[in-house]
Design a protein around this motif. Sequence first.
Motif, PDB file in Angstrom:
ATOM      1  N   THR A  10     -10.407 -66.799 114.583  1.00 30.00           N
ATOM      2  CA  THR A  10      -8.832 -65.938 114.205  1.00 30.00           C
ATOM      3  C   THR A  10      -8.640 -64.421 114.151  1.00 30.00           C
ATOM      4  O   THR A  10      -8.394 -64.611 112.870  1.00 30.00           O
ATOM      5  CB  THR A  10      -8.455 -66.702 115.421  1.00 30.00           C
ATOM      6  OG1 THR A  10      -7.465 -66.672 114.417  1.00 30.00           O
ATOM      7  CG2 THR A  10      -7.975 -67.550 117.121  1.00 30.00           C
ATOM      8  N   SER A  11      -8.686 -63.150 114.911  1.00 31.46           N
ATOM      9  CA  SER A  11      -8.204 -62.205 113.881  1.00 31.46           C
ATOM     10  C   SER A  11      -6.833 -62.511 113.697  1.00 31.46           C
ATOM     11  O   SER A  11      -5.465 -62.266 115.227  1.00 31.46           O
ATOM     12  CB  SER A  11      -8.484 -60.585 114.306  1.00 31.46           C
ATOM     13  OG  SER A  11      -9.671 -61.042 114.279  1.00 31.46           O
ATOM     14  N   THR A  12      -5.496 -61.827 113.458  1.00 31.01           N
ATOM     15  CA  THR A  12      -4.334 -61.716 113.221  1.00 31.01           C
ATOM     16  C   THR A  12      -3.766 -61.183 111.836  1.00 31.01           C
ATOM     17  O   THR A  12      -4.178 -60.610 111.218  1.00 31.01           O
ATOM     18  CB  THR A  12      -3.489 -63.181 112.399  1.00 31.01           C
ATOM     19  OG1 THR A  12      -4.289 -63.699 110.845  1.00 31.01           O
ATOM     20  CG2 THR A  12      -3.895 -63.958 113.210  1.00 31.01           C
ATOM     21  N   PRO A  13      -2.224 -59.920 112.582  1.00 30.99           N
ATOM     22  CA  PRO A  13      -1.988 -58.780 112.187  1.00 30.99           C
ATOM     23  C   PRO A  13      -1.602 -59.827 110.526  1.00 30.99           C
ATOM     24  O   PRO A  13      -1.067 -60.563 110.612  1.00 30.99           O
ATOM     25  CB  PRO A  13      -1.277 -57.994 113.252  1.00 30.99           C
ATOM     26  CG  PRO A  13      -0.896 -59.480 113.692  1.00 30.99           C
ATOM     27  CD  PRO A  13      -1.568 -60.153 113.886  1.00 30.99           C
ATOM     28  N   PRO A  14      -1.706 -58.517 109.448  1.00 29.93           N
ATOM     29  CA  PRO A  14      -0.652 -58.972 108.318  1.00 29.93           C
ATOM     30  C   PRO A  14       0.838 -59.470 108.466  1.00 29.93           C
ATOM     31  O   PRO A  14       1.068 -58.646 109.807  1.00 29.93           O
ATOM     32  CB  PRO A  14      -1.809 -58.210 107.745  1.00 29.93           C
ATOM     33  CG  PRO A  14      -1.850 -56.982 108.113  1.00 29.93           C
ATOM     34  CD  PRO A  14      -1.850 -57.110 109.238  1.00 29.93           C
ATOM     35  N   SER A  15       1.673 -59.706 108.151  1.00 31.34           N
ATOM     36  CA  SER A  15       2.830 -59.606 108.168  1.00 31.34           C
ATOM     37  C   SER A  15       3.909 -59.021 107.954  1.00 31.34           C
ATOM     38  O   SER A  15       2.940 -58.629 106.935  1.00 31.34           O
ATOM     39  CB  SER A  15       3.842 -61.494 107.744  1.00 31.34           C
ATOM     40  OG  SER A  15       3.570 -61.285 105.883  1.00 31.34           O
ATOM     41  N   SER A  16       4.781 -58.307 108.325  1.00 35.31           N
ATOM     42  CA  SER A  16       5.368 -57.342 108.571  1.00 35.31           C
ATOM     43  C   SER A  16       6.302 -57.309 107.162  1.00 35.31           C
ATOM     44  O   SER A  16       7.057 -57.876 107.450  1.00 35.31           O
ATOM     45  CB  SER A  16       5.739 -56.655 110.016  1.00 35.31           C
ATOM     46  OG  SER A  16       6.363 -55.270 109.352  1.00 35.31           O
ATOM     47  N   ALA A  52       9.986 -42.535 113.446  1.00 37.03           N
ATOM     48  CA  ALA A  52      10.331 -43.752 113.673  1.00 37.03           C
ATOM     49  C   ALA A  52      10.884 -44.777 112.209  1.00 37.03           C
ATOM     50  O   ALA A  52      10.917 -43.654 111.358  1.00 37.03           O
ATOM     51  CB  ALA A  52       8.741 -44.700 113.565  1.00 37.03           C
ATOM     52  N   ILE A  53      11.837 -45.549 112.765  1.00 34.13           N
ATOM     53  CA  ILE A  53      12.714 -46.325 111.900  1.00 34.13           C
ATOM     54  C   ILE A  53      12.273 -47.379 111.553  1.00 34.13           C
ATOM     55  O   ILE A  53      12.326 -48.414 112.155  1.00 34.13           O
ATOM     56  CB  ILE A  53      14.189 -45.662 111.974  1.00 34.13           C
ATOM     57  CG1 ILE A  53      15.007 -44.624 112.883  1.00 34.13           C
ATOM     58  CG2 ILE A  53      14.897 -47.103 111.110  1.00 34.13           C
ATOM     59  CD1 ILE A  53      15.953 -45.007 112.905  1.00 34.13           C
ATOM     60  N   ARG A  54      12.693 -47.572 110.270  1.00 32.93           N
ATOM     61  CA  ARG A  54      12.029 -49.021 109.162  1.00 32.93           C
ATOM     62  C   ARG A  54      12.910 -49.875 108.911  1.00 32.93           C
ATOM     63  O   ARG A  54      13.107 -48.597 107.821  1.00 32.93           O
ATOM     64  CB  ARG A  54      10.056 -49.168 109.424  1.00 32.93           C
ATOM     65  CG  ARG A  54       9.340 -48.705 110.324  1.00 32.93           C
ATOM     66  CD  ARG A  54       9.242 -49.825 111.400  1.00 32.93           C
ATOM     67  NE  ARG A  54       8.104 -49.198 112.063  1.00 32.93           N
ATOM     68  CZ  ARG A  54       8.273 -48.871 113.960  1.00 32.93           C
ATOM     69  NH1 ARG A  54       9.044 -48.416 113.628  1.00 32.93           N
ATOM     70  NH2 ARG A  54       7.284 -48.412 114.083  1.00 32.93           N
ATOM     71  N   ILE A  55      13.192 -50.848 109.272  1.00 32.62           N
ATOM     72  CA  ILE A  55      13.927 -51.605 108.133  1.00 32.62           C
ATOM     73  C   ILE A  55      13.463 -52.468 107.366  1.00 32.62           C
ATOM     74  O   ILE A  55      12.354 -53.079 107.944  1.00 32.62           O
ATOM     75  CB  ILE A  55      14.971 -52.076 109.328  1.00 32.62           C
ATOM     76  CG1 ILE A  55      16.137 -51.201 110.568  1.00 32.62           C
ATOM     77  CG2 ILE A  55      15.906 -53.292 108.349  1.00 32.62           C
ATOM     78  CD1 ILE A  55      15.612 -50.848 111.208  1.00 32.62           C
ATOM     79  N   SER A  56      13.461 -52.709 105.934  1.00 31.72           N
ATOM     80  CA  SER A  56      13.321 -53.345 105.272  1.00 31.72           C
ATOM     81  C   SER A  56      13.508 -54.522 106.090  1.00 31.72           C
ATOM     82  O   SER A  56      14.971 -55.023 105.504  1.00 31.72           O
ATOM     83  CB  SER A  56      13.740 -53.923 103.859  1.00 31.72           C
ATOM     84  OG  SER A  56      13.738 -54.551 102.892  1.00 31.72           O
ATOM     85  N   ARG A  57      12.638 -55.344 105.603  1.00 31.47           N
ATOM     86  CA  ARG A  57      12.570 -57.267 106.221  1.00 31.47           C
ATOM     87  C   ARG A  57      13.872 -57.288 105.196  1.00 31.47           C
ATOM     88  O   ARG A  57      15.149 -58.520 105.726  1.00 31.47           O
ATOM     89  CB  ARG A  57      11.010 -57.479 106.116  1.00 31.47           C
ATOM     90  CG  ARG A  57      12.023 -59.011 107.317  1.00 31.47           C
ATOM     91  CD  ARG A  57      10.571 -59.820 107.011  1.00 31.47           C
ATOM     92  NE  ARG A  57       9.359 -59.523 108.510  1.00 31.47           N
ATOM     93  CZ  ARG A  57       9.342 -59.769 109.647  1.00 31.47           C
ATOM     94  NH1 ARG A  57      10.017 -61.088 110.230  1.00 31.47           N
ATOM     95  NH2 ARG A  57       8.814 -59.610 110.495  1.00 31.47           N
TER      96      ARG A  57
END
Length: 69
Positions: A10-16, A52-57
Amino acid sequence: MRYPSTSSGTSTPPSSMTYRVEDIARILDIGRSSAYNLVRQGHFKTVRIGSAIRISRKSFDEWLESQNM
């Protein structure tokens, strides 16, 4: 976009490595406006990509742990 296949085929997206503002609102069970206020107050490391705003996990998770919840 195609993601690499897992051993099960199965294909899975990389963890963000990032959260969206909507993600932190959901995690904290607060409204989007309150989540945007936390971002504006500089509690976590952020990156803007266009509008877009992305927050460091990592930054968010460390902040959350420091809140003694």
